[in-house]
Design a protein around this motif. Sequence first.
Motif, PDB file in Angstrom:
ATOM      1  N   ALA A  90       0.836  -1.204   0.000  1.00  0.00           N
ATOM      2  CA  ALA A  90       0.000   0.000   0.000  1.00  0.00           C
ATOM      3  C   ALA A  90       0.869   1.252   0.000  1.00  0.00           C
ATOM      4  CB  ALA A  90      -0.921  -0.016   1.216  1.00  0.00           C
ATOM      5  N   TRP A  91       1.949   1.220   0.768  1.00  0.00           N
ATOM      6  CA  TRP A  91       2.835   2.394   0.825  1.00  0.00           C
ATOM      7  C   TRP A  91       3.548   2.614  -0.513  1.00  0.00           C
ATOM      8  CZ3 TRP A  91       0.517   3.038   5.141  1.00  0.00           C
ATOM      9  CH2 TRP A  91       0.726   4.206   5.872  1.00  0.00           C
ATOM     10  N   LYS A  92       3.789   1.540  -1.224  1.00  0.00           N
ATOM     11  CA  LYS A  92       4.370   1.677  -2.561  1.00  0.00           C
ATOM     12  C   LYS A  92       3.408   2.434  -3.474  1.00  0.00           C
ATOM     13  CE  LYS A  92       7.048   0.889  -6.130  1.00  0.00           C
ATOM     14  NZ  LYS A  92       8.301   1.670  -6.324  1.00  0.00           N
ATOM     15  N   SER A 130       5.773   8.583  -2.020  1.00  0.00           N
ATOM     16  CA  SER A 130       6.594   9.022  -0.882  1.00  0.00           C
ATOM     17  C   SER A 130       5.914  10.126  -0.095  1.00  0.00           C
ATOM     18  CB  SER A 130       7.961   9.497  -1.387  1.00  0.00           C
ATOM     19  OG  SER A 130       7.788  10.556  -2.326  1.00  0.00           O
ATOM     20  N   LYS A 131       4.585  10.162  -0.161  1.00  0.00           N
ATOM     21  CA  LYS A 131       3.862  11.260   0.487  1.00  0.00           C
ATOM     22  C   LYS A 131       3.812  11.133   2.007  1.00  0.00           C
ATOM     23  CE  LYS A 131       0.187  10.526  -2.001  1.00  0.00           C
ATOM     24  NZ  LYS A 131      -1.179  10.630  -2.556  1.00  0.00           N
ATOM     25  N   ALA A 183      11.712   5.179   0.828  1.00  0.00           N
ATOM     26  CA  ALA A 183      12.681   5.927   1.631  1.00  0.00           C
ATOM     27  C   ALA A 183      12.084   6.475   2.919  1.00  0.00           C
ATOM     28  CB  ALA A 183      13.256   7.065   0.794  1.00  0.00           C
ATOM     29  N   ARG A 184      10.770   6.634   2.971  1.00  0.00           N
ATOM     30  CA  ARG A 184      10.152   7.249   4.146  1.00  0.00           C
ATOM     31  C   ARG A 184       9.599   6.213   5.131  1.00  0.00           C
ATOM     32  NH1 ARG A 184       7.006  12.710   2.989  1.00  0.00           N
ATOM     33  NH2 ARG A 184       7.967  13.120   5.018  1.00  0.00           N
ATOM     34  N   VAL A 185       9.982   4.962   4.929  1.00  0.00           N
ATOM     35  CA  VAL A 185       9.609   3.903   5.876  1.00  0.00           C
ATOM     36  C   VAL A 185      10.806   3.623   6.782  1.00  0.00           C
ATOM     37  CG1 VAL A 185       8.916   1.492   6.155  1.00  0.00           C
ATOM     38  CG2 VAL A 185       7.940   2.863   4.300  1.00  0.00           C
ATOM     39  N   ARG A 186      10.598   3.722   8.097  1.00  0.00           N
ATOM     40  CA  ARG A 186      11.681   3.510   9.060  1.00  0.00           C
ATOM     41  C   ARG A 186      11.323   2.386  10.031  1.00  0.00           C
ATOM     42  NH1 ARG A 186      12.565   8.794  12.235  1.00  0.00           N
ATOM     43  NH2 ARG A 186      13.946   7.374  13.368  1.00  0.00           N
ATOM     44  N   PHE A 187      12.307   1.537  10.311  1.00  0.00           N
ATOM     45  CA  PHE A 187      12.143   0.472  11.305  1.00  0.00           C
ATOM     46  C   PHE A 187      12.780   0.938  12.617  1.00  0.00           C
ATOM     47  CE2 PHE A 187      11.674  -1.714   7.320  1.00  0.00           C
ATOM     48  CZ  PHE A 187      10.733  -2.710   7.569  1.00  0.00           C
ATOM     49  N   LEU A 188      11.981   1.013  13.666  1.00  0.00           N
ATOM     50  CA  LEU A 188      12.475   1.497  14.955  1.00  0.00           C
ATOM     51  C   LEU A 188      12.847   0.361  15.908  1.00  0.00           C
ATOM     52  CD1 LEU A 188       9.952   4.420  15.606  1.00  0.00           C
ATOM     53  CD2 LEU A 188      12.121   4.457  14.348  1.00  0.00           C
ATOM     54  N   GLY A 189      12.521  -0.884  15.529  1.00  0.00           N
ATOM     55  CA  GLY A 189      12.837  -2.015  16.402  1.00  0.00           C
ATOM     56  C   GLY A 189      11.948  -2.053  17.631  1.00  0.00           C
ATOM     57  N   HIS A 190      12.388  -2.834  18.610  1.00  0.00           N
ATOM     58  CA  HIS A 190      11.604  -2.965  19.845  1.00  0.00           C
ATOM     59  C   HIS A 190      11.752  -1.711  20.701  1.00  0.00           C
ATOM     60  CE1 HIS A 190       9.815  -4.749  23.420  1.00  0.00           C
ATOM     61  NE2 HIS A 190      10.852  -4.300  24.104  1.00  0.00           N
ATOM     62  N   LEU A 191      10.639  -1.195  21.208  1.00  0.00           N
ATOM     63  CA  LEU A 191      10.647  -0.047  22.114  1.00  0.00           C
ATOM     64  C   LEU A 191       9.949  -0.427  23.411  1.00  0.00           C
ATOM     65  CD1 LEU A 191       9.581   2.865  19.703  1.00  0.00           C
ATOM     66  CD2 LEU A 191      11.903   2.155  20.312  1.00  0.00           C
ATOM     67  N   ASP A 192      10.361   0.213  24.505  1.00  0.00           N
ATOM     68  CA  ASP A 192       9.646  -0.050  25.757  1.00  0.00           C
ATOM     69  C   ASP A 192       8.268   0.609  25.702  1.00  0.00           C
ATOM     70  OD1 ASP A 192       9.778   2.694  26.582  1.00  0.00           O
ATOM     71  OD2 ASP A 192      11.773   2.353  27.420  1.00  0.00           O
ATOM     72  N   ARG A 193       7.463   0.312  26.694  1.00  0.00           N
ATOM     73  CA  ARG A 193       6.058   0.718  26.619  1.00  0.00           C
ATOM     74  C   ARG A 193       5.887   2.234  26.587  1.00  0.00           C
ATOM     75  NH1 ARG A 193       0.933  -0.904  30.461  1.00  0.00           N
ATOM     76  NH2 ARG A 193      -0.539  -1.247  28.753  1.00  0.00           N
ATOM     77  N   ALA A 220      -4.407   1.582   0.751  1.00  0.00           N
ATOM     78  CA  ALA A 220      -3.802   2.833   0.272  1.00  0.00           C
ATOM     79  C   ALA A 220      -4.860   3.926   0.133  1.00  0.00           C
ATOM     80  CB  ALA A 220      -3.108   2.590  -1.063  1.00  0.00           C
ATOM     81  N   CYS A 221      -6.023   3.529  -0.352  1.00  0.00           N
ATOM     82  CA  CYS A 221      -7.118   4.490  -0.517  1.00  0.00           C
ATOM     83  C   CYS A 221      -7.554   5.047   0.832  1.00  0.00           C
ATOM     84  CB  CYS A 221      -8.280   3.802  -1.233  1.00  0.00           C
ATOM     85  SG  CYS A 221      -9.708   4.868  -1.507  1.00  0.00           S
ATOM     86  N   LYS A 222      -7.703   4.155   1.839  1.00  0.00           N
ATOM     87  CA  LYS A 222      -8.144   4.590   3.166  1.00  0.00           C
ATOM     88  C   LYS A 222      -7.073   5.455   3.841  1.00  0.00           C
ATOM     89  CE  LYS A 222     -12.071   2.517   2.851  1.00  0.00           C
ATOM     90  NZ  LYS A 222     -12.398   1.213   3.401  1.00  0.00           N
ATOM     91  N   VAL A 223      -5.818   5.093   3.665  1.00  0.00           N
ATOM     92  CA  VAL A 223      -4.737   5.884   4.261  1.00  0.00           C
ATOM     93  C   VAL A 223      -4.721   7.293   3.669  1.00  0.00           C
ATOM     94  CG1 VAL A 223      -2.221   6.127   4.393  1.00  0.00           C
ATOM     95  CG2 VAL A 223      -3.284   3.921   4.902  1.00  0.00           C
ATOM     96  N   GLU A 224      -4.884   7.366   2.371  1.00  0.00           N
ATOM     97  CA  GLU A 224      -4.863   8.681   1.718  1.00  0.00           C
ATOM     98  C   GLU A 224      -6.020   9.547   2.212  1.00  0.00           C
ATOM     99  OE1 GLU A 224      -3.723  10.471  -2.610  1.00  0.00           O
ATOM    100  OE2 GLU A 224      -4.620   8.474  -2.527  1.00  0.00           O
ATOM    101  N   TRP A 225      -7.196   8.940   2.367  1.00  0.00           N
ATOM    102  CA  TRP A 225      -8.346   9.708   2.866  1.00  0.00           C
ATOM    103  C   TRP A 225      -8.085  10.192   4.292  1.00  0.00           C
ATOM    104  CZ3 TRP A 225     -11.728   9.679   6.905  1.00  0.00           C
ATOM    105  CH2 TRP A 225     -12.870  10.493   6.781  1.00  0.00           C
TER     106      TRP A 225
END
Length: 662
Positions: free
Chosen positions: A236-238, A242-243, A268-278, A345-350
């Motif tokens: 969907a992000w594809k 890159s908006k 390019a605008r997708v980032r993996f943050l890994g495990h985070l605490d609560r 993708a449609c729902k995200v854009e809306w």
Amino acid sequence: MKVLMLHCRYTKRGGEDLAVESEEQLLSTRGHSVFPYRRNNAEIEPFTIVQKAALPLTTVWSNKTLAEVRRFALNHEPDVAHFHNTFPLISPSAYSACRSAGIPVVQTLHNYRLVCPGTTLSRGGKPCECCLGKGIAWPAVRYACYRGNRTASGTVAAMLAIHQALGTWTKKVDLYVALSNFARDKFIAGGLPAAKIVVKPNFVHPDPGAERDVSDYALFVGRLSPEKGLGTLLAAWKQLGSKIPLRIVGDGPLRGELEALVERLGLARVRFLGHLDRQAVFAAMKSARFLVVPSECYENLPMTVTEAYACGTPTIVAGLGALQEMVADERTGIHFVPGNAEDLACKVEWVWTHPRDMEEIGQAGRAEFVAKYTADRNYEMLMGIYKRAIESRKEDLPWRVTWKNGVGVRRPSFEVLGVHVDALELPEACRTVSEWIEHRHGCRYVALTGMHGIMEAQHDPAFKCILNAADLVVPDGTPLVWLSRFRGRPLTRRVYGPELMLEVCRQTASGGCRHFLMGGAPGVADGLATILKRRFPGLVIAGTCSPPFEPWAEAQEEELVATINRAAPDVVWVGLGTPKQEQWMHRHRGRLQAAVLLGVGAAFDIHSGRRRQAPRWMRENGGEWLFRLVQEPRRLWRRYLVYGPQFLFSVALESLKLRRFE
């Protein structure tokens, strides 16, 4: 209220572990006593090859767990036992331990393991109900649904099938807690009793508050695994180009593959943050424009959605399973077609272009949190569940009465060929004897019986009455321990007479308790007294007697009773052998001034060194009879070679309800 909380932690701490910890904290802060019984799957890693080979067996039934949970029940006397994850180190034997102790059992169904060996009702990242309602989950084995391993899948399937056949899921759990109505329906379809399943969601505590500092990014929080729909999310992000920035919080087996896919797709605008605490997760949610939950499996009740509600963060979820029930489309969130990247993708854009509408949806989600997912609301529901479990506990297992602090209380028992046997092990038997010594209420007698005593009772109705009249009848025979597991009162070990004698002597050595030894050949009781006093300094032996083997004259009996009463013992140990010792105790209990009489048979000869004791491995695995038969074939051949087969045949008739023994 006292709550025994049982949970096997996962190697990597997840939502289920968090839910258990939150529930424990909730109960503790409200003044309840929580006694956690914990195992951790990380314990498996250092296992030896032998231990790992035995793991499939202990997953189905663990004697270690049975003994430990029984000990917990004995020490803490909980009002209710609350189960969470038992796989693989706790095993369903813990249900039997609680059941035998008369403790109401509540089981929270965090996942679908009781109806699906793969736990998620999914295969290949898609919903799958192939095993639902099946007696044996063969499809799970065929498709290696558990961790991609057929052996492991077979172990889980076997565990489920065996305990379904034993009635564990229907008889030994008083109430199940499903996290959603959708999940409840699936469990009912899988064979769990509808009347025993209630719905209570998890909750979020502490409340993170609704204040938000919104930044421009979308958020995913969860395990990076096939069923979570991350392929659909990235597809969907594809399509979106890159908006819209996307941040992915979490870890899992697909992380490397997903990072490679992001690079290949040029996201390019997708980032993996890994495990985070609560707290970091809460901060990320409060800053996100919205949360995306693209799961393609039947989610039970994802904590990420309740946490988003608590933060006032709008959600876009796959319209599937409990998500569809939990999130009201266009009111508390937005639905999209599961697995459909174009619709997502449609729902995200809306959503991205309608921030004011989404702010209202976020506020509605916050209101949903306040109504359903707070600690206060959850506490009310949990207390109602516990009370219902306690009240609904069916009295369908036999009980007998014992005395504690001078008050009559019930104790669990089971029946074998018309003889009531108390379902107690050594610690409980010792505790009962100690209470009788401390709080005298007449003279009581304890019968330690096994297959021999049960069969003597079949041939002599008067002796059966003597056994059933005993204040305590404990199983001194491995066959009775095995039988207890089929009679709903599972035991791990017998109450072995020589062990009982040593343990009671050890516990009473420093308290001034007076013991009298009656039994054995001439000189045996005197020799035993010397040995016991040497072994337990401070032990008081008030007197000894080795009565003649032949029938006693009335005058001899009178003199023996007078001798014992002059010694003023608290405990009289009787070593005359079955059935003679039980007959003697029954006949004279009303005339003796002792607190308790214990018939321990061969303990006199064993501890005095006159008779060899079978090796421990034989004693604990049902082989002692062979050792004793080889030692004394003339005396014991009838007991083991005649009574033994008769016992097995009679028990089979009773178990199949072809004959009733009274």
